[in-house]
Design an enzyme around this catalytic site. Structure first.
Site, PDB file in Angstrom:
ATOM      1  CB  SER A 174      74.784   2.690  32.913  1.00  0.00           C
ATOM      2  OG  SER A 174      75.243   4.006  33.126  1.00  0.00           O
ATOM      3  CG  ASP A 218      69.921   8.038  28.977  1.00  0.00           C
ATOM      4  OD1 ASP A 218      70.256   8.778  29.922  1.00  0.00           O
ATOM      5  OD2 ASP A 218      70.557   7.019  28.638  1.00  0.00           O
ATOM      6  CG  HIS A 239      70.493   5.874  32.130  1.00  0.00           C
ATOM      7  ND1 HIS A 239      71.394   6.013  31.097  1.00  0.00           N
ATOM      8  CD2 HIS A 239      71.183   5.284  33.139  1.00  0.00           C
ATOM      9  CE1 HIS A 239      72.567   5.533  31.467  1.00  0.00           C
ATOM     10  NE2 HIS A 239      72.467   5.074  32.701  1.00  0.00           N
TER      11      HIS A 239
END
Length: 509
Positions: free
Chosen positions: A184, A446, A471
């Site tokens: 991320s 995602d 994700h």
């Protein structure tokens, strides 16, 4: 047990911490899943049969508060973790797990990437907690004078400084290749570390990294809608239609006056009045985040719901659908998520949210909502909106409402946020950063993959898009239930590292 108990106590604090604005519910969900996975793997890692050899070591580095001003002598202590269980010697590779917008615990060097890859190369595994998050908190609180030292650029300077300090502290050979890992926002940091410090970092693996900053992130909900129709993960066109119907019913009830609003408040876990548009936006935004979060973390250990389960709730039992409605299914989904995360409320009043975000005392849990909001206001945007036919939700909260949070909490205008987003993309290069020896890994379900790199940018900038993966799923601990495409994706990550590390080994020889 003595090692494990404080960690589980921290997990509890994270789950029970107070109000969350809609955009921050996703962070709460992420923290919950991360803590669940790390604590589960630590339980195995601290098994009595393995003794204390597997317990990671915690350390602290004294770092400059302002690395860009040599005359400023102020410092802070930055936490790191070390797992040397697999280390094969002084010149072994170093796998550096970069921390993002949250606390880093011992599980960061024990579970998932890069710990799972370490045995194959005898690598030393280190993780570095991001400044202003977790326990890596400079003295002085979180007022605006302090927060000016919180940015991705400061974080990169910390990585560079830590890389040099830890080389000496841990007796790492000058010939050892350092490889950065991150997921991320931390995946973006891993990319940018390689981009800005190629002489210090040999390669990087960036998982679900949103490299492009964006003010209006309406594409997020477009991917959510598309993913809700994917049969492979339990979605369908009927499920997407049911989501739209459930949100339409919530909006109808919100317009139906105080009595209906009181029922909604009770049924959907809203703490605070729903008579104001801004408070209605908080509830609708939280419901969006609940559905979006289910897609974002689909199939992961610790996630309260999967897409398959959510669609099942919204559509009802196939043999008894006449007694169920999409709205009832959404209510059940809310109850499951709140119970699973140990939260009392799904949404709070806007005034309460603002008051909580204005608090300048660091939170014990280390969730870092104020800090991350500051970074979105001063660097990234990432404000999820619902615009146009592809979005199945309400158009509340709209972009102006979300930008107004920057004004209410930090006194930052919408124009300054837009300018900051543009500057971030200019500084790092957006989705074409130009960093070599970076592997970009994403899942196609995602919502964040649209801001990352999903196609090869060149021979030394490969990209991997894993079908049906959510994700940062490639970073999660391996499970028997992992799909064939996820297993293959992890295998490709291993193979790419093998190619790069063989090349460096050949050069050493």
């Amino acid at each position: 047990m003595a090692v494990k108990a404080p960690w589980l106590a921290l997990l509890l604090l994270v789950s029970l911490w107070g109000p969350s604005a809609p955009a921050l519910l996703l962070r709460r969900l992420r923290e919950h899943i991360q803590r669940f996975q790390e604590s589960s793997n630590l339980h195995l890692g601290f098994g009595l049969s393995q003794g204390l050899v597997t317990v990671p070591k915690q350390g602290w580095l004294e770092q400059p508060l302002d690395p860009f001003n040599a005359s400023d002598r102020r410092t802070f202590l930055q936490r790191y973790w070390v797992n040397d269980r697999h280390r094969a010697g002084q010149d072994a590779p170093v796998f550096l797990h970069i921390g993002g917008e949250g606390s880093l615990g011992p599980g960061s060097v024990m579970a998932g990437h890069p710990a799972a890859l370490a045995p194959a190369w005898g690598a030393l595994v280190i993780s570095l907690e991001h400044r202003f998050y977790g326990l890596s908190m400079p003295a002085g609180g979180l007022d605006m004078a302090q927060l000016r030292y919180l940015s991705s650029r400061h974080a990169l300077a910390d990585v560079a400084s830590a890389r040099q300090a830890l080389t000496l502290l841990l007796n790492v050979s000058a010939s050892s290749p350092w490889i950065c890992f991150g997921g991320s926002y931390a995946g973006s940091l891993a990319t940018w570390t390689r981009l800005k410090f190629p002489h210090l970092v040999f390669a990087a693996v960036a998982s679900s990294a949103p490299l492009s900053a964006v003010l209006d992130f309406h594409a997020y909900n477009e991917v959510v809608a598309r993913s809700l129709t994917q049969v492979a993960i339990g979605g369908s066109l009927e499920c997407l239609a049911a989501v739209s119907a459930a949100f339409a019913e919530v909006e109808r009830l919100l317009r139906s006056g105080p009595a209906a609003q009181a029922v909604l408040k009770e049924e959907l876990g809203a703490c605070g009045s729903l008579d104001r548009t801004e408070d209605q936006g908080e509830l609708l935004g939280a419901l969006q985040a609940l559905v979006g979060g289910t897609v974002q973390y689909d199939g992961q250990a610790g996630a309260p719901l999967s897409v398959r389960q959510l669609c099942g709730l919204l559509l009802g039992d196939s043999s008894n659908r006449s007694h169920s409605t999409p709205y009832l299914g959404l209510r059940r989904a809310v109850q499951i998520v709140l119970r699973n995360m140990g939260q009392r409320c799904l949404s709070f009043s806007r005034a309460e949210t603002v008051a909580q975000l204005r608090t300048t005392e660091p939170q014990v849990s280390g969730v870092g909502d104020r800090q991350w909001l500051y970074q979105t206001c001063t660097e990234f945007g990432f404000y999820v909106t619902c615009e146009g036919p592809p979005c199945p939700f309400s158009q509340l909260p709209a972009l102006p409402s979300q930008l107004n949070l920057c004004e209410q909490v930090f006194g930052l205008s919408a124009a300054s946020v837009a300018q900051a987003v543009s500057q971030t993309n200019s500084y790092y290069g957006g989705q074409t950063p130009g960093a070599t020896q970076v592997l970009y890994v994403n899942g196609d379900t995602d919502p964040w993959h649209v801001l990352s790199v999903t196609q090869d940018l060149g021979p030394s900038e490969p990209a991997l898009l894993i079908p049906g993966a959510s994700h940062c799923f490639d970073m999660a601990p391996v499970r028997p239930s992992d799909s064939p495409s996820l297993r293959l994706g992890r295998q490709r990550i291993f193979q790419q590292l093998q190619v790069w590390l063989k090349a460096t080994k050949k050069n050493q020889d």
